[in-house]
Scaffold this motif. Structure first.
Motif, PDB file in Angstrom:
ATOM      1  N   ARG A 148      42.794  19.707  99.507  1.00  0.00           N
ATOM      2  CA  ARG A 148      42.259  19.053  98.354  1.00  0.00           C
ATOM      3  C   ARG A 148      41.663  17.494  98.658  1.00  0.00           C
ATOM      4  NH1 ARG A 148      42.738  17.718  93.284  1.00  0.00           N
ATOM      5  NH2 ARG A 148      43.076  15.725  92.419  1.00  0.00           N
ATOM      6  N   GLU A 149      42.266  16.695  99.552  1.00  0.00           N
ATOM      7  CA  GLU A 149      41.890  15.397 100.008  1.00  0.00           C
ATOM      8  C   GLU A 149      40.104  15.559 100.413  1.00  0.00           C
ATOM      9  OE1 GLU A 149      43.121  12.913  98.699  1.00  0.00           O
ATOM     10  OE2 GLU A 149      44.813  14.358  98.211  1.00  0.00           O
ATOM     11  N   HIS A 193      31.501  19.516  90.989  1.00  0.00           N
ATOM     12  CA  HIS A 193      32.272  20.619  90.371  1.00  0.00           C
ATOM     13  C   HIS A 193      31.775  21.948  90.994  1.00  0.00           C
ATOM     14  CE1 HIS A 193      29.250  21.295  86.908  1.00  0.00           C
ATOM     15  NE2 HIS A 193      29.576  22.666  87.343  1.00  0.00           N
ATOM     16  N   CYS A 194      30.900  21.799  91.851  1.00  0.00           N
ATOM     17  CA  CYS A 194      30.270  22.996  92.710  1.00  0.00           C
ATOM     18  C   CYS A 194      31.187  22.926  93.750  1.00  0.00           C
ATOM     19  CB  CYS A 194      28.814  22.879  92.637  1.00  0.00           C
ATOM     20  SG  CYS A 194      28.006  23.111  91.051  1.00  0.00           S
ATOM     21  N   VAL A 195      31.545  22.073  94.372  1.00  0.00           N
ATOM     22  CA  VAL A 195      32.358  22.009  95.641  1.00  0.00           C
ATOM     23  C   VAL A 195      34.011  21.817  95.712  1.00  0.00           C
ATOM     24  CG1 VAL A 195      30.196  21.350  96.973  1.00  0.00           C
ATOM     25  CG2 VAL A 195      31.728  19.621  96.164  1.00  0.00           C
ATOM     26  N   HIS A 196      34.331  21.186  94.451  1.00  0.00           N
ATOM     27  CA  HIS A 196      35.786  20.794  94.332  1.00  0.00           C
ATOM     28  C   HIS A 196      36.170  20.960  93.037  1.00  0.00           C
ATOM     29  CE1 HIS A 196      39.217  18.360  94.520  1.00  0.00           C
ATOM     30  NE2 HIS A 196      39.275  17.974  95.756  1.00  0.00           N
ATOM     31  N   TRP A 206      39.305  21.709  97.391  1.00  0.00           N
ATOM     32  CA  TRP A 206      37.978  22.328  97.764  1.00  0.00           C
ATOM     33  C   TRP A 206      37.720  23.694  97.619  1.00  0.00           C
ATOM     34  CZ3 TRP A 206      34.251  18.439  98.823  1.00  0.00           C
ATOM     35  CH2 TRP A 206      34.786  17.440  98.968  1.00  0.00           C
ATOM     36  N   TYR A 207      36.557  24.037  97.070  1.00  0.00           N
ATOM     37  CA  TYR A 207      36.169  25.550  97.002  1.00  0.00           C
ATOM     38  C   TYR A 207      35.778  26.070  98.454  1.00  0.00           C
ATOM     39  CZ  TYR A 207      36.037  25.137  91.987  1.00  0.00           C
ATOM     40  OH  TYR A 207      36.645  25.072  90.921  1.00  0.00           O
ATOM     41  N   TRP A 230      29.766  20.090 106.146  1.00  0.00           N
ATOM     42  CA  TRP A 230      30.525  18.770 105.403  1.00  0.00           C
ATOM     43  C   TRP A 230      30.056  18.725 104.002  1.00  0.00           C
ATOM     44  CZ3 TRP A 230      34.844  16.681 106.980  1.00  0.00           C
ATOM     45  CH2 TRP A 230      35.463  15.720 106.333  1.00  0.00           C
ATOM     46  N   ALA A 231      30.991  18.286 103.223  1.00  0.00           N
ATOM     47  CA  ALA A 231      30.745  18.265 101.938  1.00  0.00           C
ATOM     48  C   ALA A 231      31.531  16.793 101.271  1.00  0.00           C
ATOM     49  CB  ALA A 231      31.223  19.297 100.831  1.00  0.00           C
TER      50      ALA A 231
END
Length: 395
Positions: free
Chosen positions: A81-82, A188-191, A198-199, A236-237
């Motif tokens: 999550r973080e 919202h496309c990555v998390h 995180w997706y 990385w995101a």
């Protein structure tokens, strides 16, 4: 309609007032972004040479298990999550034409009833909601996309619901002029926001389905037609802390901070950066003027929810209005547009000083798909952007 050309930008008239060109932390910025600063500690190397964070959860130490399906475990302890927890090892061959075609839109997040906000007529943008715009019919982008929209593409990712899609744009990297590996999309496309983490298996495909093939032909099409510039995996995101703590699937919570930046690398090494490969990248404008000074904005993306199927690129161009979700948070841009889920994360472009720049990304829209809204990119967005640029500045 205008297009985003490769390699030079060619302008086309959209309105008498504006033409769009052819073609979703310094110390002070770290604080502004609210995201944990990426750790610079030593890294582990997986058995395939992939650099992994130092403090991997025990479930990820065996990368073979992760690649062989352990990534599908979405229980609470496995869903990282973080900000500092992001992990996205390359799984070669995971995104093939058939899995890309069948990926579904993340349209649950592209849904909001809007919010009344403040009454129209205030002197500035903050806290204002303008009347709902008239729907603007999405127009198909000219083919081939690599000539008309090279920096635009699709983001693919895995969620508890399966293979999912969004849209995204190649943007410039101040640390690597002309050689950017940075991509702009929606948070919202990555998390998943407040409800999760995180997706996984996040990858970007610029100029997806370059020839605009119908869905029935994508499964059997040559890979170079579906992914002409290859598949680029996020190593990385980063998104805003506000999206991580507030983001919701419906209702618009966290939407004013619904942006993300990816740093990517090719699934198959080529020696060239993403910007060099596609021939273009857009500047991000973190100081766009008030809405009343903007005559036109255009949103680009790959809508995937009905009546669209996600296989073709569309755009909408309109004079923007204002939408307030929460009077204490930045007011969003809003334009009329019939694009649906799947267009989330797609770039919003405007002309500034004779150049086309990215000023926002698609975040939310109503259930009847008559308009789209995107965040105003201020200090929080710049903090995310600068943080990723600096993280890879020496690489």
């Amino acid at each position: 309609m205008p297009s985003i050309r490769r390699p030079a930008l060619a302008a086309a008239a959209l309105t008498a007032a504006l033409a769009l060109t052819a073609t979703a932390c310094g110390p002070s910025d770290d604080k502004a972004s609210g995201s944990d600063k990426p750790s610079a500690s030593a890294a582990q190397t997986g058995d395939d040479g992939i650099q992994l964070p130092k403090n991997l959860p025990s479930s990820l130490k065996d990368l073979d298990k992760w690649k062989n399906g352990a990534w599908k475990n979405w229980d609470k302890d496995q869903w990282l999550r973080e900000a500092r927890d992001f992990i996205n090892p390359i799984i070669k061959g995971h995104w093939k034409p058939d899995t890309m075609k069948d990926a579904r839109s993340s349209d649950k997040t592209l849904s909001s009833k809007g919010a009344p906000g403040a009454a129209p007529g205030a002197s500035g943008d903050q806290g204002v909601t303008d009347p709902e715009p008239k729907a603007v019919t999405a127009k198909s982008v000219d083919l081939p996309y690599h000539n008309n929209a090279a920096p635009v593409g699709k983001v693919f990712f895995d969620s508890p619901e399966g293979h999912m899609v969004c849209s995204a744009t190649v943007v410039k990297d101040p640390a690597h002029p002309g050689k950017s590996n940075m991509v702009w999309t929606a948070g919202h496309c990555v998390h998943s926001g407040k409800s999760g983490g995180w997706y996984r298996n996040i990858a970007f495909v610029p100029s997806y389905n370059d020839k605009g093939l119908p869905g029935s032909q994508v499964n059997t099409a040559p890979v170079q037609d579906v992914a002409p510039y290859g598949v680029w995996w996020a190593d990385w995101a980063q998104t805003s802390s506000q999206w991580i703590t507030q983001g919701a699937e419906t209702g618009g919570a966290g939407a004013p901070y619904d942006f993300s930046v990816l740093h990517v690398k090719p699934e198959t090494a080529s020696g060239k950066s993403l910007e060099e490969t596609v021939g273009n990248a857009l500047t991000v404008d973190f100081d766009a003027p008030q809405v009343k000074s903007i005559q036109s904005m255009g949103a680009w993306g790959y809508p995937a929810a009905p009546p669209f199927d996600g296989q073709k690129m569309y755009d909408c161009v309109d004079k923007p209005g204002r939408l307030t979700i929460d009077p204490s948070q930045p007011t969003m841009y809003r334009i009329g547009c019939t694009m649906t889920g799947g267009s989330s994360g797609g770039g919003w472009f405007a002309q500034r000083d004779g150049k086309v720049v990215l000023v926002s990304n698609t975040s939310i829209g109503p259930a009847n798909s008559t308009w789209l809204a995107g965040p105003h990119l201020g200090p929080e967005a710049k903090g995310v952007y600068d943080g990723i640029s600096r993280k890879f500045a020496n690489q």
